[in-house]
Structures are given as C-alpha cells and as structure tokens.
Design a protein around this motif. Structure first.
Motif, PDB file in Angstrom:
ATOM      1  N   ALA A  84       0.841  -1.199   0.000  1.00 41.24           N
ATOM      2  CA  ALA A  84       0.000   0.000   0.000  1.00 41.24           C
ATOM      3  C   ALA A  84       0.877   1.250   0.000  1.00 41.24           C
ATOM      4  CB  ALA A  84      -0.936   0.001   1.206  1.00 41.24           C
ATOM      5  N   VAL A  85       1.898   1.253   0.838  1.00 38.53           N
ATOM      6  CA  VAL A  85       2.797   2.409   0.861  1.00 38.53           C
ATOM      7  C   VAL A  85       3.566   2.499  -0.469  1.00 38.53           C
ATOM      8  CG1 VAL A  85       4.790   3.465   1.983  1.00 38.53           C
ATOM      9  CG2 VAL A  85       2.971   2.468   3.368  1.00 38.53           C
ATOM     10  N   ALA A  86       3.910   1.330  -1.037  1.00 34.62           N
ATOM     11  CA  ALA A  86       4.597   1.347  -2.332  1.00 34.62           C
ATOM     12  C   ALA A  86       3.721   1.999  -3.400  1.00 34.62           C
ATOM     13  CB  ALA A  86       4.980  -0.073  -2.748  1.00 34.62           C
ATOM     14  N   GLU A  87       2.420   1.727  -3.363  1.00 34.25           N
ATOM     15  CA  GLU A  87       1.513   2.333  -4.337  1.00 34.25           C
ATOM     16  C   GLU A  87       1.389   3.843  -4.091  1.00 34.25           C
ATOM     17  OE1 GLU A  87       0.113   1.508  -7.127  1.00 34.25           O
ATOM     18  OE2 GLU A  87      -1.119   3.320  -7.286  1.00 34.25           O
ATOM     19  N   ILE A  88       1.300   4.224  -2.836  1.00 37.03           N
ATOM     20  CA  ILE A  88       1.252   5.665  -2.527  1.00 37.03           C
ATOM     21  C   ILE A  88       2.529   6.347  -3.037  1.00 37.03           C
ATOM     22  CG2 ILE A  88       1.309   7.334  -0.617  1.00 37.03           C
ATOM     23  CD1 ILE A  88      -0.625   5.412   0.893  1.00 37.03           C
ATOM     24  N   MET A  89       3.646   5.650  -2.883  1.00 37.68           N
ATOM     25  CA  MET A  89       4.912   6.216  -3.356  1.00 37.68           C
ATOM     26  C   MET A  89       4.993   6.213  -4.884  1.00 37.68           C
ATOM     27  SD  MET A  89       7.654   4.871  -0.592  1.00 37.68           S
ATOM     28  CE  MET A  89       8.864   6.074  -1.128  1.00 37.68           C
ATOM     29  N   ARG A  90       4.395   5.202  -5.508  1.00 33.01           N
ATOM     30  CA  ARG A  90       4.356   5.191  -6.977  1.00 33.01           C
ATOM     31  C   ARG A  90       3.644   6.453  -7.477  1.00 33.01           C
ATOM     32  NH1 ARG A  90       1.093   4.481 -11.293  1.00 33.01           N
ATOM     33  NH2 ARG A  90      -0.773   4.245 -10.032  1.00 33.01           N
ATOM     34  N   GLN A  91       2.540   6.757  -6.856  1.00 29.99           N
ATOM     35  CA  GLN A  91       1.770   7.915  -7.292  1.00 29.99           C
ATOM     36  C   GLN A  91       2.530   9.212  -7.007  1.00 29.99           C
ATOM     37  OE1 GLN A  91      -2.358   7.733  -6.114  1.00 29.99           O
ATOM     38  NE2 GLN A  91      -2.512   5.556  -6.607  1.00 29.99           N
ATOM     39  N   TRP A  92       3.109   9.278  -5.843  1.00 28.35           N
ATOM     40  CA  TRP A  92       3.879  10.476  -5.469  1.00 28.35           C
ATOM     41  C   TRP A  92       5.054  10.708  -6.437  1.00 28.35           C
ATOM     42  CZ3 TRP A  92       8.902   9.229  -3.629  1.00 28.35           C
ATOM     43  CH2 TRP A  92       9.692  10.325  -3.264  1.00 28.35           C
ATOM     44  N   SER A  93       5.687   9.614  -6.852  1.00 25.56           N
ATOM     45  CA  SER A  93       6.886   9.777  -7.688  1.00 25.56           C
ATOM     46  C   SER A  93       6.551   9.969  -9.173  1.00 25.56           C
ATOM     47  CB  SER A  93       7.814   8.561  -7.517  1.00 25.56           C
ATOM     48  OG  SER A  93       7.181   7.383  -7.976  1.00 25.56           O
ATOM     49  N   THR A  94       5.302   9.667  -9.558  1.00 25.11           N
ATOM     50  CA  THR A  94       4.935   9.757 -10.971  1.00 25.11           C
ATOM     51  C   THR A  94       4.846  11.212 -11.415  1.00 25.11           C
ATOM     52  OG1 THR A  94       3.755   7.654 -10.889  1.00 25.11           O
ATOM     53  CG2 THR A  94       3.142   9.164 -12.651  1.00 25.11           C
ATOM     54  N   PHE A  95       5.730  11.596 -12.310  1.00 28.07           N
ATOM     55  CA  PHE A  95       5.833  12.986 -12.795  1.00 28.07           C
ATOM     56  C   PHE A  95       6.084  13.967 -11.647  1.00 28.07           C
ATOM     57  CE2 PHE A  95       2.554  11.129 -15.811  1.00 28.07           C
ATOM     58  CZ  PHE A  95       3.517  10.669 -16.680  1.00 28.07           C
ATOM     59  N   HIS A  96       6.866  13.553 -10.679  1.00 25.66           N
ATOM     60  CA  HIS A  96       7.199  14.485  -9.598  1.00 25.66           C
ATOM     61  C   HIS A  96       7.878  15.704 -10.205  1.00 25.66           C
ATOM     62  CE1 HIS A  96       8.629  16.276  -5.974  1.00 25.66           C
ATOM     63  NE2 HIS A  96       8.042  15.341  -5.245  1.00 25.66           N
ATOM     64  N   PRO A  97       7.321  16.891  -9.997  1.00 27.12           N
ATOM     65  CA  PRO A  97       7.828  18.057 -10.722  1.00 27.12           C
ATOM     66  C   PRO A  97       9.264  18.429 -10.363  1.00 27.12           C
ATOM     67  CG  PRO A  97       6.233  18.723  -9.049  1.00 27.12           C
ATOM     68  CD  PRO A  97       6.202  17.221  -9.104  1.00 27.12           C
ATOM     69  N   GLU A  98       9.650  18.119  -9.142  1.00 26.00           N
ATOM     70  CA  GLU A  98      10.977  18.551  -8.713  1.00 26.00           C
ATOM     71  C   GLU A  98      12.050  17.518  -9.047  1.00 26.00           C
ATOM     72  OE1 GLU A  98      10.947  19.859  -4.634  1.00 26.00           O
ATOM     73  OE2 GLU A  98      13.136  19.938  -4.576  1.00 26.00           O
ATOM     74  N   PHE A  99      11.638  16.265  -9.194  1.00 28.69           N
ATOM     75  CA  PHE A  99      12.619  15.191  -9.362  1.00 28.69           C
ATOM     76  C   PHE A  99      12.536  14.548 -10.741  1.00 28.69           C
ATOM     77  CE2 PHE A  99      11.597  14.894  -4.610  1.00 28.69           C
ATOM     78  CZ  PHE A  99      12.509  15.896  -4.303  1.00 28.69           C
ATOM     79  N   ALA A 100      12.161  15.345 -11.732  1.00 23.13           N
ATOM     80  CA  ALA A 100      12.022  14.829 -13.093  1.00 23.13           C
ATOM     81  C   ALA A 100      13.377  14.685 -13.779  1.00 23.13           C
ATOM     82  CB  ALA A 100      11.127  15.749 -13.909  1.00 23.13           C
ATOM     83  N   LEU A 101      14.338  15.483 -13.352  1.00 18.93           N
ATOM     84  CA  LEU A 101      15.656  15.468 -14.000  1.00 18.93           C
ATOM     85  C   LEU A 101      16.735  15.463 -12.921  1.00 18.93           C
ATOM     86  CD1 LEU A 101      14.725  18.009 -16.806  1.00 18.93           C
ATOM     87  CD2 LEU A 101      15.312  15.616 -17.199  1.00 18.93           C
ATOM     88  N   LEU A 102      16.864  14.323 -12.278  1.00 22.36           N
ATOM     89  CA  LEU A 102      17.860  14.146 -11.217  1.00 22.36           C
ATOM     90  C   LEU A 102      19.246  13.981 -11.848  1.00 22.36           C
ATOM     91  CD1 LEU A 102      15.804  11.628  -9.023  1.00 22.36           C
ATOM     92  CD2 LEU A 102      16.292  14.016  -8.471  1.00 22.36           C
ATOM     93  N   PRO A 103      20.301  14.018 -11.012  1.00 23.60           N
ATOM     94  CA  PRO A 103      21.637  13.777 -11.583  1.00 23.60           C
ATOM     95  C   PRO A 103      21.727  12.410 -12.270  1.00 23.60           C
ATOM     96  CG  PRO A 103      21.831  14.677  -9.372  1.00 23.60           C
ATOM     97  CD  PRO A 103      20.371  14.375  -9.590  1.00 23.60           C
ATOM     98  N   ARG A 104      20.986  11.445 -11.752  1.00 28.37           N
ATOM     99  CA  ARG A 104      21.076  10.088 -12.276  1.00 28.37           C
ATOM    100  C   ARG A 104      19.816   9.337 -11.853  1.00 28.37           C
ATOM    101  NH1 ARG A 104      21.983   6.782 -15.256  1.00 28.37           N
ATOM    102  NH2 ARG A 104      23.741   5.354 -15.591  1.00 28.37           N
ATOM    103  N   LYS A 105      19.676   8.089 -12.310  1.00 23.48           N
ATOM    104  CA  LYS A 105      18.499   7.299 -11.948  1.00 23.48           C
ATOM    105  C   LYS A 105      18.400   7.106 -10.444  1.00 23.48           C
ATOM    106  CE  LYS A 105      21.106   3.133 -13.062  1.00 23.48           C
ATOM    107  NZ  LYS A 105      21.168   1.983 -13.988  1.00 23.48           N
ATOM    108  N   PHE A 106      17.158   6.841  -9.989  1.00 24.55           N
ATOM    109  CA  PHE A 106      16.950   6.719  -8.553  1.00 24.55           C
ATOM    110  C   PHE A 106      16.017   5.557  -8.271  1.00 24.55           C
ATOM    111  CE2 PHE A 106      16.018   7.757  -4.237  1.00 24.55           C
ATOM    112  CZ  PHE A 106      17.149   8.426  -3.796  1.00 24.55           C
ATOM    113  N   LYS A 107      16.547   4.549  -7.572  1.00 28.77           N
ATOM    114  CA  LYS A 107      15.788   3.323  -7.358  1.00 28.77           C
ATOM    115  C   LYS A 107      15.434   3.139  -5.891  1.00 28.77           C
ATOM    116  CE  LYS A 107      18.067   1.093 -11.258  1.00 28.77           C
ATOM    117  NZ  LYS A 107      19.006   0.037 -11.678  1.00 28.77           N
ATOM    118  N   ILE A 108      14.177   2.812  -5.665  1.00 23.57           N
ATOM    119  CA  ILE A 108      13.688   2.603  -4.311  1.00 23.57           C
ATOM    120  C   ILE A 108      13.154   1.178  -4.198  1.00 23.57           C
ATOM    121  CG2 ILE A 108      11.990   3.358  -2.582  1.00 23.57           C
ATOM    122  CD1 ILE A 108      12.028   6.129  -3.907  1.00 23.57           C
TER     123      ILE A 108
END
Lengths: 554, 205
Positions: A144-168
């Motif tokens: 459930a928390v993973a799904e909430i995080m999926r939604q939060w991270s989807t098109f996150h405006p601030e983290f769209a262009l990080l230095p590199r990929k980010f895996k959780i």
C-alpha cells in the motif's frame, strides 16, 4: 491489487497523448535527439542495438491476468512474440518500432499499465518482495505504501531530471528478498515497540560501476512521513549530487563524499522545514489504498492435503518441482508457485506470448487472477491451494514453465547483454545458456543445492552480478569480450559484494570455470553448508587456486 | 514575437512582452572544455564560479530601465546597481549552480526584488526545480519567478509546479506551441509548490 480510479486513468491517458505528441515532434525533426532522449527514456524507451527497447512498468511486481494477456497480445502484434522480465520486475520488449510506441502505450493504458519512469534520471519503478502479502515471515505488507509512493513519484515536478536514476525498494519481511541495501533508498518496514508500522531507511546503496551497500540513515521513521523524508533525501541529492560525470552521479557517491553523518544532517535539516506539511500521509489515504491489498478470500483449508501428499510420494518429478518451485504461504492449505522462466538453454527471463496466455489462465483458475514478477526474473502464482498444485504443475510443465530449478545454479539472473543492449561490453545470454547446458542434469543440480549465479554484460550491473554467490561480469578488453568472475556475493539481510577471483576468461571457458568452482565446493562443504557458506568460511583462495591451476595445466 | 510566457494570478497563461533587459556578461576569453573520466563536463558544480573577474568587470549595464542581473555581477558591482533596487528596476538571475542562501545573503528581504530568474544552462539540469521550490516555500518569495536559459516546452509543466510563473522559451522555439504543455496533466498526483497531494485536493474514496 490496486485498481485505477478516474484520476489514475486520466493521468495515463494524458501521458499517452503527451508522449504521442513528443514522438510526433521528434519524427518531424522538431525535437533533437538530445531533447527527445530524456522524454523517451522516462517512458521506458531506449534506442538499442537492433531496435528500440521498451520497458513496461510492473509496479512492485504485481500484475493481473488481464494485464498479462494484454502483454501477450502486444508482444505478438508489435514485437516478435516474446517479452523479457527484467531484474527490476518490469517487462521489456526487444523489438518494437519507435513509431509504434505511442500505440503500445495506448494499449497498455486500457489495462491500467504504462511505461512511466522505467528509465531516465528520475525515480524508477519501486520494487519489492515477490511474496509480499503472503510470506510467512512478513511483518508488514509494504505494497500500500509502495503504491502511494508510486503515485507520489509519478511525474514528480521537482525530481524529473535528477543527476542520475533513482531506485527505491521496499520490504517488510524478516528475511529480505528485495535487496533493500542495494538501492538508492531502501525502506525496511517493521513494527516498532508501540506496535506501529515504522520504517528503517537505508540510503546510498547500489550496484553498477561502484557497488556499495546502503547505510542506515534513519532507524525509525513513522510511516506517515515516508514521502516527506524521501523528498528531503532526494532534494539534497538533486542539488548536491554530481552532474559533471555520469559515473559519479548516483546518490551513493554523494553519501560517500559527504559521509553518512553529514549527509544525514543535511537531510534532517531539510526535512524539518516541511516534515508535518501536506506530504504527511493521512490514515484515510493509507486506508483507501490498503483496501486493494487486503488478503484474498481464502478458503478455510486443512494444513495438509492427502492427494497432494500422495502425488509427492509417487511422482519424483512432481516432488522435485515442489521442492524447488513451491514456496510457503501464511494461510494453511495454500502455497506460492514460482513458474521458472529459466528453462535450460533459453534466455533467462524470457516468456513467449503464448506462455503469457497460459500463465494468465493459470492465475485465473488457481490464484485469484493475479501474478507477481520477481527480481530473479520468474513469475509467481501467489495463492494456490495444495490440492491444485499437481494440476498446476502439469499445465506449467506442458508450457515449459516448470523447470525445477528455482534457487539452483541454473536459475540464473541475467541482463539482456550484448545481444540487445547497446551499453553492454559483452554478451550475457549465451553465457547463461552455456552454463545451463553444462549443468543440464537435475539430480546434479539438486545435489549442488542453493546457489545464485548472476550475470551482467557490463558494469552497470543490471544482472546484479555483485550479489551473486557466483557473479559474472562481461568486460571489454581491446575490443573482445571477456568475463570476470566473483564469488561470495549475497543478497538478503547479510548482503555482501563478491570478490574477484582473478584474471578474466573467454566465453568458451566460462562453463568450465563454473564447473571448477562447484568442484571446490563439493569437495570442501561440511554438513548442510550451501555454496555461499563454504565461500564465507574458506575465503576466495581455494576457489581461485583450483580454477587457475586447472587453467594452467589445461 | 515575444518568447515570454507568463501565468496570471488565475493561472491563465499568455505570451507577453518582456519589459526586462537581461544583462549578459561578455563571453569568456577562451572556451575552456574540461575533460573528466573521458567525458566532457556538462554542468557546473554547486558553488562553482559562474563568471570570471574579467567578464564581470567588462559587463555592460544599461543606465536606465528594468535590468535583470546575474547574482555574481550584483555581488561585485553592488555600488553602481544599488540605486535601481528601490525603484523596482532590479531583478536578479540565479544560476543553477548557485544557492538560494547566497541570494538571501544579499537581499534580506527577497520580496524587495520584483523578479528572480533562475538560469538553466541545459534543460536536463533539474536543480532548477528545487531552487524554484526553495525560493517559494523556504524563502517565501512572492513576486515573479522566471525560468530562463534552455527552457523548453517539455519541461514547462514541471517548472510551473516547481513555483515558476514565467518562462522565457529558448529563442529558436515557439512560445506559442509551448503554451499547450502547461496543461499536460489536469490532476497531478503529488503536490507542487502551490498545490497539495491529490488525496488532499479531492475525495478519491
């Protein structure tokens, strides 16, 4: 599993429209390669050796029979009749046409699927234990928390262009199966002494060129704050992570450079500014999402089933399959079944369109219509009744999905390698196939026992070679393909990074090298020792000595 | 045709005339391309100097009108620029490798500036989004926040949600075309600078 509401559906539909227009502009020459690159990557589209590669998201490895049938149809219509499950639980198409990708995404959207952020320098698909929700050793179901995080991270405006990929990765079990320590952020769920769901946060792990296991940045995080805390971590990384050198751009490099104490200080300082703000997850929202992950409507079954016991006793082939491919379940009378995508001599993780339909039918008939993919690149029917196991085995066997090798040497984790991937230094699939053929003797395989062999075609380590009991890494030496061997890597709570045994080998030598490593193990093992235990007890030296001694006299 | 898109208070976007003159230092004497691990250095690191002393000294500053000045120019030539501040004729450009704290150190009240622009040299440099967020939330900046530099339509939706309310589209691209992208998604999942997460915004039960 989670079902889209109109909001979710609208987002994937709008994404299809957005991506269709971006691709149109690219094909019309209005976008340069460089400008289109992050756009297509954030939709899982790579430009590869032979054709583009499209990576479809399977959020935390959960997929319905309906979705799998759609994937079967897509791979048939737009690809060459098969797909490849990756080590991050996603499905990759190896041969789609770039012009077709908007249509493929539109098809996916009809079954609540997408390819959002399966690549690119952004927050990627969140992965977890393939036995989430049913594992006997599970303390908290993290989905459930993973799904909430999926939604939060989807098109996150601030983290769209990080230095590199980010895996959780998230996990809520006693025995870690999600390699949380090898992720940019690893979230280990547990019950605190108040009986509340809490999270131990690991940061800065990762394989790739510089393999590092994560460090605990916070021992106790209340679940309500998981979004704000992750946001603080990623914000510090977004600002201070290196952007001048792609090889030094992952968060692990920043954490090492600053030291965990200083990194933690910055994160906590940042977090303090908005910790109790709107990102605090409400009980209401958790409940809304959690209701999709409630236990299945299980029957009240006895712990034993006479027909099952009789079949095991009378049928050695079935018994061998049960031993390797059937995993425990928290509900009496139920088991999880791992369908092996590792038949000997085939590319690990590959599945044909027809097999997808067979598996979807199996899920509908015997496992509540749902499936999981594992980072070991197999598929799981999570909720099968004991009395159905024999039938499931027969059907899986007929479809080539019942190789009894789960957790054995030939259950190889393997990236697509040089056959498909333009990053690879060397081929990986033919090596896996050659090793599988070398050990194509089930009795011998069972006798060797638990052994994880992981192959990556380059140091990006998609095949997780660093944490394989035996790890094989493809390297390029003066334009030819060589293979470096490590032993002693391990996933799990006591994860470790393998040690290189010595100079690398040619492709032809590899089955023999693995054979000699096994010979040392068989000679030296004590009692019930697994391969990894023997390596940990003796160190690399005897393995190295035997492998290279044979090489010299050969 | 103006390249400037501006959001009105009601969120309505339109293309407007740019009334600010951007102060641009002359090009550096020699183009220095450093190599690192075989790769061309793509981005300036945080805190790295933006302009050389020579560039700063040789920068021409228009004597009248509204001027948009790089932070490093302001720092070095404060004395001659000071008088433009009370008249509302001074805006500051922060580069993505500079910090909001450095700006705050110069202007205790950031809202004395009618305009802050964040300059992104390459669109793939996502630090601009965090800077936008910080300026709006942590530093309480309420006036116009503008994205300038390699600003392209496919990042505009993110810029908007990170707190920017004006966007100077790169000169070779159509601002008209870019307008549409501001409405790419009608109901984003997560909060933005001016927005809460969707589950606080509407009922999803």
């Amino acid at each position: 599993m989670y079902k889209y509401d109109p909001i979710d559906q609208q987002i994937v539909n709008e994404r299809v429209a957005q991506y269709r227009d971006q691709t149109r502009r690219y094909l019309a020459g209005e976008l340069t390669d460089e400008e289109y690159r992050p756009l297509r990557l954030q939709n899982g589209l790579y430009i590869q050796r032979h054709a583009p590669m499209l990576r479809i998201a399977v959020p935390y490895g959960l997929i319905s029979s309906k979705q799998l049938r759609k994937l079967g149809d897509i791979t048939k219509q737009y690809d060459r009749g098969y797909g490849h499950f990756s080590t991050r639980q996603n499905l990759q198409l190896n041969w789609p046409k770039l012009e077709d990708t908007p249509d493929i995404l539109a098809e996916l959207a009809t079954v609540e699927m997408h390819a959002i952020q399966t690549s690119g320098n952004c927050i990627r698909n969140i992965t977890t234990d393939q036995f989430a929700g049913i594992a006997p050793d599970e303390i908290i179901d993290p989905r459930a928390v993973a799904e909430i995080m999926r939604q939060w991270s989807t098109f996150h405006p601030e983290f769209a262009l990080l230095p590199r990929k980010f895996k959780i990765a998230v996990s809520g079990t006693e025995k870690d199966r999600a390699i949380v320590q090898a992720h940019d952020i690893g979230l280990e769920f547990y019950k605190d002494d108040q009986g509340q769901m809490a999270i131990k946060v690991w940061v800065g792990g990762g394989l790739g060129r510089t393999p590092i296991l994560g460090t605990v940045i916070r021992e106790h995080l209340e679940w309500q704050h998981v979004l704000s805390y992750c946001e603080a971590v990623i914000r510090v990384y977004n600002i201070h992570g290196r952007r001048d050198n792609a090889y030094k751009a992952r968060i692990k490099i920043l954490v090492k450079a600053l030291g965990i104490e200083e990194f933690k200080r910055q994160v906590e300082e940042e977090w303090a500014h908005f910790k109790d703000g709107p990102l605090t997850i409400t009980q209401n929202e958790l409940d809304r999402v959690a209701k999709y992950f409630e236990p299945m409507p299980y029957k009240d079954l006895p712990a034993h089933d006479a027909s099952f016991d009789a079949a095991v006793a009378s049928n050695p082939a079935f018994a061998a399959w049960v031993k390797r491919c059937v995993q425990p379940h928290r509900v009496p009378g139920y088991r999880a079944v791992t369908l092996s995508l590792k038949p000997h001599g085939k590319a690990p993780g590959d599945i044909t369109s027809e097999q997808m339909h067979v598996v979807a039918d199996l899920a509908d008939a015997y496992s509540f219509g749902e499936l999981r993919s594992s980072h070991e690149q197999n598929l799981i029917l999570a909720d099968v009744q004991l009395s159905d196991l024999f039938t499931v085995w027969q059907k899986a066997h007929a479809a080539g999905l019942a190789t009894p090798n789960i957790g054995l040497l030939t259950d190889i984790i393997c990236c697509p390698g040089g056959d498909f991937c333009s990053l690879a230094n060397a081929k990986s699939i033919p090596i896996a196939e050659a090793i599988q053929m070398q050990f194509d003797n089930l009795d011998y395989l069972h006798e060797i026992g638990d052994l994880e062999l992981n192959i990556s075609g380059c140091m990006n380590a998609c095949g997780h070679h660093h944490v394989g009991h035996i790890g094989i890494l493809g390297v390029d030496k003066d334009g030819s393909e060589w293979y470096q061997v490590t032993v002693g890597g391990k996933q799990g709570n006591d994860a470790s990074i393998g040690s290189v045994i010595g100079p690398s080998f040619s492709a032809e030598e590899m089955p023999g090298v693995v054979q000699r490593l096994i010979e040392v193990y068989v000679r030296e093992r004590q009692d019930e020792e697994r391969f990894i235990d023997t390596v940990r007890r003796l160190g690399v030296a005897p393995f190295k000595a035997h492998v290279y001694a044979e090489k010299e006299t050969a | 045709m103006s390249q400037l898109i501006q959001l009105a208070a009601n969120g309505q976007a339109s293309i407007v005339a740019d009334t600010w003159t951007r102060v641009v230092p002359p090009a550096a004497g020699e183009e220095s391309v450093r190599k690192q691990a075989g790769k061309v250095v793509l981005f300036k690191l945080t805190g790295e100097q933006t302009y050389t002393a020579e560039q700063i000294a040789n920068t021409e500053i228009p004597a009248t009108g509204k001027i948009l000045v790089p932070l490093t120019i302001w720092q070095a030539r404060k004395a001659e620029l000071q008088s433009r501040l009370p008249t509302g004729e001074l805006g500051i450009i922060l580069a993505t490798n500079e910090t909001a704290e450095a700006l705050q150190a110069e202007f205790a009240d950031l809202n004395s500036l009618p305009l802050i622009a964040v300059f992104v040299e390459r669109f793939a440099d996502g630090r601009i989004f965090t800077l936008g967020n910080w300026l709006r939330t942590r530093f309480g900046f309420k006036n116009e926040l503008r994205a300038i530099g390699d600003v392209l339509r496919d990042q505009l939706f993110f810029h908007k949600r990170a707190g920017f309310d004006s966007f100077l589209i790169r000169a070779d691209r159509s601002a008209e075309d870019a307008l549409a992208s501001l409405n790419d998604f009608s109901q984003p999942y997560q909060g933005g600078v001016a927005d809460v997460p969707v589950w606080r915004r509407i009922s999803r039960a």
